[in-house]
Design a protein around this motif. Structure first.
Motif, PDB file in Angstrom:
ATOM      1  N   LYS A   1      -5.491   1.433 -11.173  1.00 32.34           N
ATOM      2  CA  LYS A   1      -5.401   1.465  -9.555  1.00 32.34           C
ATOM      3  C   LYS A   1      -5.021   2.968  -9.126  1.00 32.34           C
ATOM      4  O   LYS A   1      -5.819   3.571  -8.110  1.00 32.34           O
ATOM      5  N   ILE A   2      -4.144   3.447  -9.508  1.00 33.87           N
ATOM      6  CA  ILE A   2      -3.580   4.945  -9.194  1.00 33.87           C
ATOM      7  C   ILE A   2      -4.634   5.865  -9.361  1.00 33.87           C
ATOM      8  O   ILE A   2      -5.033   6.742  -8.419  1.00 33.87           O
TER       9      ILE A   2
ATOM     10  N   THR B   1       0.813  -1.114  -0.088  1.00 28.67           N
ATOM     11  CA  THR B   1       0.084  -0.138  -0.188  1.00 28.67           C
ATOM     12  C   THR B   1       1.168   1.296   0.187  1.00 28.67           C
ATOM     13  O   THR B   1       2.123   1.076   0.353  1.00 28.67           O
ATOM     14  N   LYS B   2       0.170   2.434  -0.439  1.00 29.26           N
ATOM     15  CA  LYS B   2       1.041   3.641  -0.330  1.00 29.26           C
ATOM     16  C   LYS B   2       2.336   3.861  -0.822  1.00 29.26           C
ATOM     17  O   LYS B   2       3.259   4.262  -0.354  1.00 29.26           O
TER      18      LYS B   2
ATOM     19  N   LYS C   1      -8.023   5.552  -9.540  1.00 27.48           N
ATOM     20  CA  LYS C   1      -9.072   5.480  -8.844  1.00 27.48           C
ATOM     21  C   LYS C   1      -8.615   6.057  -7.395  1.00 27.48           C
ATOM     22  O   LYS C   1      -9.344   6.806  -6.531  1.00 27.48           O
ATOM     23  N   ARG C   2      -7.199   5.844  -6.879  1.00 22.08           N
ATOM     24  CA  ARG C   2      -6.838   6.295  -5.602  1.00 22.08           C
ATOM     25  C   ARG C   2      -6.877   7.944  -5.439  1.00 22.08           C
ATOM     26  O   ARG C   2      -7.328   8.552  -4.620  1.00 22.08           O
TER      27      ARG C   2
ATOM     28  N   LYS D   1     -10.280   9.091  -5.130  1.00 26.78           N
ATOM     29  CA  LYS D   1     -10.531   9.036  -3.871  1.00 26.78           C
ATOM     30  C   LYS D   1     -10.215  10.319  -2.895  1.00 26.78           C
ATOM     31  O   LYS D   1     -10.817  10.784  -2.249  1.00 26.78           O
ATOM     32  N   ILE D   2      -9.024  10.546  -3.167  1.00 28.90           N
ATOM     33  CA  ILE D   2      -8.151  11.482  -2.384  1.00 28.90           C
ATOM     34  C   ILE D   2      -8.850  12.873  -2.779  1.00 28.90           C
ATOM     35  O   ILE D   2      -9.268  13.542  -1.926  1.00 28.90           O
TER      36      ILE D   2
ATOM     37  N   ILE E   1      -9.800   9.769   1.177  1.00 30.90           N
ATOM     38  CA  ILE E   1      -8.448   9.537   1.653  1.00 30.90           C
ATOM     39  C   ILE E   1      -7.885  10.822   1.923  1.00 30.90           C
ATOM     40  O   ILE E   1      -7.965  11.890   1.280  1.00 30.90           O
TER      41      ILE E   1
ATOM     42  N   ASN F   1      -5.715  13.858   2.319  1.00 29.90           N
ATOM     43  CA  ASN F   1      -4.728  14.330   1.262  1.00 29.90           C
ATOM     44  C   ASN F   1      -3.504  15.104   2.127  1.00 29.90           C
ATOM     45  O   ASN F   1      -3.911  15.887   3.088  1.00 29.90           O
TER      46      ASN F   1
ATOM     47  N   TRP G   1       3.768   8.502  -7.921  1.00 31.54           N
ATOM     48  CA  TRP G   1       2.573   7.746  -8.247  1.00 31.54           C
ATOM     49  C   TRP G   1       3.019   6.448  -9.068  1.00 31.54           C
ATOM     50  O   TRP G   1       2.486   5.318  -8.994  1.00 31.54           O
TER      51      TRP G   1
END
Ligand SMILES: C[S@@+](CC[C@H](N)C(=O)[O-])C[C@H]1O[C@@H](n2cnc3c(N)ncnc32)[C@H](O)[C@@H]1O
Length: 223
Positions: A189-190, A123-124, A192-193, A196-197, A202, A204, A172
């Motif tokens: 996937k990035i 993750t992250k 989508k992340r 969300k931020i 999520i 920021n 990223w």
């Protein structure tokens, strides 16, 4: 040499990144499958395997006995109990990006010179890359790998001793090259992340201000 067992796709990609004949240390080995597999296939010269917890370490010792793999086991928080001249390549896989960064941060700069680090954050990953860029590491090679329904990145990292020039998008996507199924999936996937931020799902952190620009860049380059 014959494979003692099949590794997961994620660990296979880590194995692919490990140089031949190296003296390996596996930080946070858990089951010990990676060093066992690498020793039994003859890819590496020697292996030390560590974990911070006794339970996983006992499991790894049991597995090493089962496959007659000659591994040195050490109960250690990261590199704490490890002498820096005992390994050439360190793998830190299957943990969060921030934890991997914490483990690297505790080592002295001098200890990191001339070593190869194979890092595989779950993750992250952007936090790990941020740490690497701010602490004079360089990402030499990076690939995305799909394992079951998840997509991960595996990196080959070295301590450069100077600050590496990088763009925001590199935090990223790192050094992942476009044009493969895996890189496309990783980019999705990035995105989508990032969305969300943007929407506040999520937290920021102030460093990631140009999210929309980064999103456009990722779409243009990878999708
Ligand atoms: C999910 S497992 C990953 C196992 C293996 N590396 C893999 O990729 O499949 C993470 C392991 O890291 C260990 N760990 C967590 N923090 C650690 C630290 N600071 N030092 C050493 N091991 C740690 C945990 O106890 C656990 O066994």
């Amino acid at each position: 040499m014959k494979e003692p067992f099949l590794l997961s796709k994620r660990l296979s990609k880590c194995a692919e990144f490990i140089p031949e004949n190296t003296r390996l240390i596996d930080i946070g080995t858990d089951h010990g499958y990676l060093p066992i597999w690498l020793l039994k296939t003859g890819k590496i010269k020697s292996a030390v395997a560590t974990d911070i917890r006794t339970g996983p370490l006992s499991e790894a010792i049991k597995n090493a006995d089962k496959y007659a793999a000659d591994i040195k086991f050490v109960l250690s928080d990261g590199f704490e109990k490890i002498s820096y001249d005992s390994f050439d390549t360190a793998v830190i896989a299957g943990m969060g990006g921030e934890l991997i960064a914490d483990i690297l941060e505790k080592k002295q700069e001098n200890d990191m010179r001339n070593k190869i680090f194979i890092l595989q954050p779950m993750t992250k990953s952007e936090k790990l890359r941020d740490f690497l860029y701010k602490n004079k590491y360089t990402i030499k090679r990076e690939e995305a790998v799909k394992d079951k329904e998840h997509i991960y990145s595996v990196m080959n990292v070295e301590f450069a001793g100077t600050f590496e020039k990088h763009e925001d998008i590199d935090l990223w996507m790192g050094m992942i090259s476009p044009g493969t199924e895996e890189s496309t999936e990783y980019a999705s996937k990035i995105i989508k992340r990032l969305k969300k931020i943007e929407k506040g799902y999520i937290v920021n952190s102030s460093e990631y201000i140009n999210l929309v620009n980064i999103e456009h860049e990722i779409v243009n380059k990878y999708l």
